[in-house]
Design a protein around this motif. Structure first.
Motif, short mmCIF file in Angstrom:
data_model
loop_
_atom_site.label_atom_id
_atom_site.label_comp_id
_atom_site.label_asym_id
_atom_site.label_seq_id
_atom_site.Cartn_x
_atom_site.Cartn_y
_atom_site.Cartn_z
N LEU A 45 -14.66 -19.79 40.10
CA LEU A 45 -13.68 -20.53 40.91
C LEU A 45 -12.25 -20.25 40.47
O LEU A 45 -11.38 -20.01 41.30
CB LEU A 45 -13.98 -22.03 40.83
N ALA A 46 -11.99 -20.31 39.17
CA ALA A 46 -10.63 -20.09 38.69
C ALA A 46 -10.17 -18.67 38.99
O ALA A 46 -9.04 -18.45 39.46
CB ALA A 46 -10.56 -20.36 37.19
N GLU A 47 -11.04 -17.70 38.74
CA GLU A 47 -10.71 -16.30 38.99
C GLU A 47 -10.41 -16.04 40.46
O GLU A 47 -9.42 -15.39 40.81
CB GLU A 47 -11.87 -15.41 38.53
N LYS A 48 -11.25 -16.57 41.34
CA LYS A 48 -11.08 -16.32 42.76
C LYS A 48 -9.89 -17.09 43.33
O LYS A 48 -9.20 -16.59 44.23
CB LYS A 48 -12.36 -16.69 43.52
N ALA A 49 -9.65 -18.29 42.83
CA ALA A 49 -8.49 -19.04 43.29
C ALA A 49 -7.21 -18.28 42.98
O ALA A 49 -6.32 -18.15 43.83
CB ALA A 49 -8.45 -20.41 42.62
N LYS A 50 -7.12 -17.74 41.78
CA LYS A 50 -5.94 -16.97 41.38
C LYS A 50 -5.81 -15.71 42.24
O LYS A 50 -4.72 -15.37 42.69
CB LYS A 50 -6.05 -16.60 39.90
N ALA A 51 -6.93 -15.04 42.48
CA ALA A 51 -6.90 -13.79 43.24
C ALA A 51 -6.46 -14.00 44.68
O ALA A 51 -5.80 -13.13 45.27
CB ALA A 51 -8.29 -13.14 43.22
N HIS A 52 -6.78 -15.15 45.25
CA HIS A 52 -6.47 -15.40 46.66
C HIS A 52 -5.27 -16.33 46.86
O HIS A 52 -5.00 -16.75 47.98
CB HIS A 52 -7.69 -15.98 47.36
N GLY A 53 -4.56 -16.64 45.79
CA GLY A 53 -3.34 -17.42 45.92
C GLY A 53 -3.52 -18.91 46.13
O GLY A 53 -2.66 -19.57 46.71
N PHE A 54 -4.64 -19.45 45.65
CA PHE A 54 -4.88 -20.89 45.75
C PHE A 54 -4.64 -21.57 44.41
O PHE A 54 -4.86 -20.98 43.35
CB PHE A 54 -6.33 -21.17 46.17
N GLY A 101 -17.23 -18.80 44.44
CA GLY A 101 -15.82 -18.82 44.82
C GLY A 101 -15.53 -18.05 46.09
O GLY A 101 -14.87 -18.54 47.01
N ASP A 102 -16.04 -16.83 46.17
CA ASP A 102 -15.83 -16.00 47.36
C ASP A 102 -16.56 -16.57 48.57
O ASP A 102 -16.06 -16.53 49.70
CB ASP A 102 -16.30 -14.56 47.11
N LEU A 103 -17.78 -17.10 48.34
CA LEU A 103 -18.55 -17.67 49.44
C LEU A 103 -17.84 -18.87 50.05
O LEU A 103 -17.77 -19.03 51.28
CB LEU A 103 -19.94 -18.08 48.95
N VAL A 104 -17.30 -19.73 49.20
CA VAL A 104 -16.58 -20.91 49.68
C VAL A 104 -15.36 -20.49 50.48
O VAL A 104 -15.11 -20.99 51.58
CB VAL A 104 -16.16 -21.82 48.50
N ARG A 105 -14.58 -19.56 49.93
CA ARG A 105 -13.36 -19.14 50.62
C ARG A 105 -13.67 -18.52 51.98
O ARG A 105 -13.07 -18.88 53.00
CB ARG A 105 -12.59 -18.15 49.76
N SER A 106 -14.60 -17.56 52.00
CA SER A 106 -14.89 -16.87 53.26
C SER A 106 -15.48 -17.82 54.29
O SER A 106 -15.15 -17.75 55.48
CB SER A 106 -15.84 -15.70 53.02
N CYS A 107 -16.32 -18.74 53.84
CA CYS A 107 -16.92 -19.69 54.78
C CYS A 107 -15.88 -20.64 55.37
O CYS A 107 -15.80 -20.80 56.59
CB CYS A 107 -18.01 -20.50 54.06
N LEU A 108 -15.07 -21.24 54.54
CA LEU A 108 -14.09 -22.22 55.00
C LEU A 108 -12.98 -21.58 55.83
O LEU A 108 -12.46 -22.20 56.75
CB LEU A 108 -13.49 -22.98 53.81
#
Length: 228
Positions: free
Chosen positions: A14-23, A215-222
Motif C-alpha cells: 500500500l505505501a509503495e503503490k500510494a507513493k508511486a501513484h501520487g496518493f 495496492g494496484d488492485l484497489v487503485r485500478s478497481c476504484l
C-alpha cells in the motif's frame, strides 16, 4: 492492524503503490477495536454521532484533509480488511458525500433475523454454515456482533449513495474463495444489487487475507469502475 500494514517494509504494497501513484496514505487505526454499529430494524440513526464512538474520529480526519490544499478532497478513498472492512463499509456510506469510494476485503454484511432470506441460505446449502431463514445467516462474528435480538444488517443496510462529486459511490469488494467470511461479502453484493448500486467484486484464491498486489488492485478497481 492498519499502522503495521501501511509501513513501507510491510508485506502489503500500500505505501509503495500510494507513493508511486501520487496518493497520500493515511493509516487510521482503532483503539483496539473499531466501534462498529449494528443495524437494527429501520436502522434509524445509523449514521448519527451517537451510533459510533469513532464517528468523531472519521469526521475529524476528513476535516483535516479538506483543510489542507495539498490534498484533493474529491479523491478520498477508504480501504479496510476484516474488521476494518466492516468499519469501512459503515463509514463510507455514512460519509459518502465527502469521499469518492471505498474498497473492502474479507467482510461484507452480517445478516440476522428478518434480513436472512431463504435464497441466501440456499446459496450456503453446500457450505458449513447453519443458515436459517428469518433467524441467522450462520456466520459467527467475534463477540456475537450482529446477532442481537433486533439486529438485521450489520454494519448497515446499503442505500443508493452519491459521492463527493455527485456520482454513485465507487465500491470494490475483495473476497478469498476459502475465507470463512465469504458469505458476508455475498450478502453485501446482494444488497447492493437490490438498490442498483454499481460495484466490482474480485475473488481470489486465498483465506482471510488481502490478495497479492492489493495496492494496484484497489487503485485500478476504484479508478476504473463504471458509475452513474
Amino acid at each position: 492492524r492498519a499502522v503495521h500494514a501501511c509501513q513501507a517494509n510491510s508485506t502489503l504494497d500500500l505505501a509503495e503503490k500510494a507513493k508511486a501513484h501520487g496518493f497520500a496514505l493515511v493509516c487510521a487505526d482503532a483503539n483496539v477495536h473499531w466501534d462498529i454499529p449494528e443495524s437494527k430494524k429501520g436502522q434509524e440513526g445509523i449514521c448519527d454521532e451517537e451510533a459510533s464512538k469513532d464517528h468523531l474520529y472519521v469526521s475529524s480526519l476528513l476535516d483535516y484533509i479538506k483543510s489542507h490544499d495539498n490534498f484533493d478532497p474529491e479523491q478520498i478513498f477508504f480501504v479496510g480488511h476484516s474488521e476494518g472492512a466492516a468499519f469501512t463499509t459503515w463509514a463510507s456510506f455514512c460519509f459518502a458525500s465527502q469521499i469518492r469510494g471505498f474498497a473492502a476485503s474479507g467482510y461484507g454484511l452480517k445478516l440476522h433475523g428478518a434480513a436472512v432470506t431463504q435464497s441466501h441460505c440456499d446459496k450456503l446449502a453446500d457450505l458449513d454454515y447453519d443458515c436459517k431463514a428469518g433467524e441467522d445467516d450462520g456466520v459467527t462474528v467475534s463477540g456475537g456482533y450482529g446477532s442481537c435480538a433486533d439486529c438485521e444488517y450489520s454494519p448497515l443496510k446499503p442505500w443508493k449513495a452519491k459521492n463527493v462529486v455527485g456520482e454513485d459511490l465507487r465500491i470494490c469488494l475483495f473476497n478469498g474463495r476459502e475465507d470463512y467470511f465469504r458469505p458476508s461479502t455475498w450478502a453485501l453484493e446482494s444488497e447492493l444489487h437490490a438498490v442498483r448500486m454499481p460495484f466490482k467484486s474480485i475473488e481470489f484464491e486465498g483465506i482471510h487475507q488481502v490478495p497479492a498486489g492489493f495496492g494496484d488492485l484497489v487503485r485500478s478497481c476504484l479508478m476504473d469502475i463504471e458509475v452513474e
